[in-house]
Design an enzyme around this catalytic site. Structure first.
Site, PDB file in Angstrom:
ATOM      1  N   HIS A 176       0.803  -1.209   0.000  1.00  0.00           N
ATOM      2  CA  HIS A 176       0.000   0.000   0.000  1.00  0.00           C
ATOM      3  C   HIS A 176       0.842   1.268   0.000  1.00  0.00           C
ATOM      4  CE1 HIS A 176      -3.001  -3.018   1.341  1.00  0.00           C
ATOM      5  NE2 HIS A 176      -3.742  -2.329   0.505  1.00  0.00           N
ATOM      6  N   HIS A 542      -8.929   4.826   1.509  1.00  0.00           N
ATOM      7  CA  HIS A 542      -8.048   5.071   0.373  1.00  0.00           C
ATOM      8  C   HIS A 542      -8.157   6.547  -0.009  1.00  0.00           C
ATOM      9  CE1 HIS A 542      -8.347   0.664   0.128  1.00  0.00           C
ATOM     10  NE2 HIS A 542      -7.170   0.734  -0.448  1.00  0.00           N
TER      11      HIS A 542
END
Length: 667
Positions: A176, A542
């Site tokens: 990520h 996100h």
């Protein structure tokens, strides 16, 4: 020639573990999906949990609204975990769980579910991701402040080393970081810095002679982008640094325990909504980064589906990605040879270059006090790197086929069905999960639940006590995901991670000069500086897109209100009213837009600012976009809209038009 050694291995290597990141709706539907994937040749499971489960909320909580079962399976209690693995023998399965803030809890549920199958915890194999630092930097599914979160991680690791010895209690996750914009150097440096912080925390909770065992159970979860030569060099560099850390910092003498063990999901940041069929090629090329070189080959691979930039993949889409792995492993000769990069001057040069940069960046992190103390610094660096990437796409320096070059396209038959080529979660799932949770609560022993929660709170207060036994007892007693998390929130407090927006560098003036002129003219007409609120409703963490919109709006001369992730519609509306904003920009990538965006519109009207235009960005199918526009949304942007300056020009025009209409109505 007879004396010439064969370039091939004496015996072909075994393939890596093949997984598909999967889960949606509820435990029953996900169990059916898992059984189907295993029947197709998948050799391990990778569980995707929904956002309420990841952040510690029950499916009937206000913040869970619209998010239940959307990006993964909803698991609220032991009964759900039983159903999720019904008919799947846990003594034979290797299960990876992408879970962080609530990792200790999901592992506890898994341990108790295995007990009920007659499988001792000593026999369980698998991984909990459990890397909370990268959640503060990128993905946003944190629940508690850094200090208590690190304690939970350390307790989980210390417990598993003694009681679940085949389990990987943490995947240090650089995946990520790259999704948030990290360069290869940053991905290496921040992942290794996070690992140091974790190991240092664990060292205070285990005997010194157990640190070798701890080091040997730490695994990594990395990203592999389409620049697959450089990405392979990155993995070799990580292996060198990991070996050095084990030997020099932690005194691990056994070289087997210093081996760099990693699983991978290849890059999703590079998957495109435009011409999504091209993603199949990207995924195949990215898989080469983690399979070509034997000495740095992944132990487990899960590949995204071609349509993950559009929404939730269907079983067929996941099958296609699994078949790609199987073709690589069984039809090509990848596994027949020793390391094909051994002795390569190009590879050695790349590795040396990455090592030099990573060591320098790791030094910066350590000088700031380590990864926990350097979260603000690393977050700002990632936002800045991502800004640079977007600028290169906008300018055409970085070519993305189908997005900023070769955009002419035939209609894709892969997206021609009524659902747009993706799996759409049944809207009834949320109500079903709420009803099932109510039934679970009514059937359990409430006195036992209360006692378990009280003991969990006591263990949380006792810093010297390992919290895992109380967590497992709570799972066994029937405690829910939300109850466990709320108990710990009461003890540990809440936390809001840094956004990195304020620290990000400004865009060069020539890139936004025309835009700034437009903002100046409109601000003069408005009588004050044009102000935008950028909001993230729901549990979607996100935030990359929202951050870049906020940075570009700031560079364009707007006043920007951005409070980060995880806001309720009421909080967004209250902020819009108090700040006197001229436009609200909302970002949702979890698929919950159809419910949450209308909720925000309602909340804005109730707060007396219903006339403020709203623009929306996210992974939104065109049919949903049309419904949002009909509901009053001024504009909808999706990942294909990469030109941030164009978006800003259109937002300025929307505000100007709204001012003109209001002025005409008041005349």
């Amino acid at each position: 020639m007879a004396d010439t050694p064969s370039p091939r291995l004496p015996e072909r290597d075994r393939p890596w573990m093949m997984r598909t990141y999967a889960g949606h709706s509820d435990a029953r539907r996900s169990n059916e999906l898992y059984r189907g994937n295993l029947a197709k040749g998948q050799t391990g499971l990778s569980v995707a949990f929904d956002l309420p489960t990841q952040t510690g909320y029950d499916p009937d909580h206000e913040l869970a609204r619209g998010e239940v079962g959307k990006v993964g399976v909803s698991i609220a209690n032991l009964g759900d975990m039983r159903i999720l693995f019904d008919g799947i023998p846990l003594d034979q399965m290797n299960t990876s769980m992408t879970i962080n803030a609530t990792a200790a809890w999901l592992l506890a549920l898994y341990i108790v579910a295995a007990e009920e199958q007659g499988v001792a915890q000593q026999e369980l194999q698998g991984t909990t991701q459990n890397d909370i630092l990268k959640e503060y930097l990128s993905r946003g599914t944190y629940a508690f402040p850094p200090g208590p979160s690190m304690r939970l991680i350390a307790d989980t690791i210390a417990y598993t080393i003694e009681h679940v010895p085949k389990w990987n209690p943490i995947n240090i996750c650089s995946y990520h970081l790259q999704e948030a914009g990290a360069t290869p150097v940053q991905e290496i440096a921040y992942a290794m810095s996070n690992a140091i912080a974790v190991l240092d925390a664990v060292s205070a909770r285990v005997e010194e002679d157990r640190m070798g065992a701890v080091f040997g159970r730490i695994s990594f979860f990395v990203n592999a982008g389409v620049r697959f030569i450089e990405e392979h060099a990155k993995l070799r560099a990580m292996a060198i640094l990991w070996n050095e850390l084990g030997l020099e910092r932690y005194g691990v003498e056994d070289e087997r325990l210093r081996r760099f063990r990693y699983g991978v999901q290849v890059n999703s940041l590079g998957l495109t909504e435009a011409q999504p069929e091209n993603n199949a090629y990207r995924i195949a090329l990215e898989a080469l980064a983690v399979t070509l070189g034997r000495s740095a080959r992944a132990r487990a691979i899960q590949l995204p589906a071609w349509n993950e930039a559009l929404g939730l993949p269907r079983p067929w889409d996941q099958q296609w990605s699994l078949r790609l792995q199987q073709v690589l492993a069984y039809e090509t000769d990848l596994l027949d040879y020793p390391d094909i990069f051994e002795g390569s001057k190009v590879m050695e040069g790349l590795v040396a270059e990455l090592l030099e940069g990573a060591r320098e960046e790791m030094k910066c992190v350590q000088e700031l006090g380590g990864a926990v103390e350097a979260v603000d610094y690393m977050k700002a660096a990632l936002v800045e790197s991502h800004r640079g990437r977007i600028n290169r796409i906008e300018s055409g320096e970085l070519v993305v086929v189908g997005v900023n070059r070769y955009t002419e396209s035939e209609p894709s038959p892969l997206t021609a069905d009524g659902e747009g080529g993706i799996l759409v979660v049944d809207p009834a799932v949320e109500a079903e999960r709420g009803a099932a949770l109510e039934e679970w609560r009514s059937a359990r022993d409430q006195a036992g639940v209360d006692a378990a929660l009280a003991d969990l709170a006591r263990a949380a207060r006792e810093d010297s006590e390992n919290i895992m036994p109380a967590t497992i007892a709570a799972a066994r007693a029937g405690v829910t995901t939300g109850e466990r998390a709320q108990t710990l929130r009461s003890e540990f407090g809440s936390y809001r991670a840094p956004t990195g927006v304020g620290e990000a560098a400004s865009a060069p003036s020539e890139d936004v000069s025309e835009l700034r002129d437009e903002v100046e003219r409109l601000s003069e007409s408005l009588g004050r500086r044009l102000k935008i609120l950028v909001g993230k409703p729901g549990l979607d963490g996100h935030s990359n897109g929202a951050e870049q919109i906020a940075v570009r709006a700031r560079d364009a001369g707007m006043d920007v209100v951005y409070q980060g992730i995880r806001l309720s519609p009421a909080e967004i509306a209250t902020s819009a009213a108090q700040e006197g904003v001229h436009v609200v920009g909302l970002s949702i990538l979890s698929g919950s837009h159809a419910l949450l965006i209308p909720s925000v519109l309602e909340a804005l009207a109730e707060a007396g600012v219903g006339d403020v235009p709203v623009v929306v960005g996210g992974i939104i199918p065109e049919a949903d976009a049309a419904r949002l526009r009909a509901a009053g949304v001024a504009a909808v942007y999706t990942p294909k809209d990469f030109d941030l300056n164009r978006i800003m020009h259109e937002i300025v025009a929307i505000v100007a038009e709204r001012q003109r209409v209001q002025a005409g109505a008041g005349a």
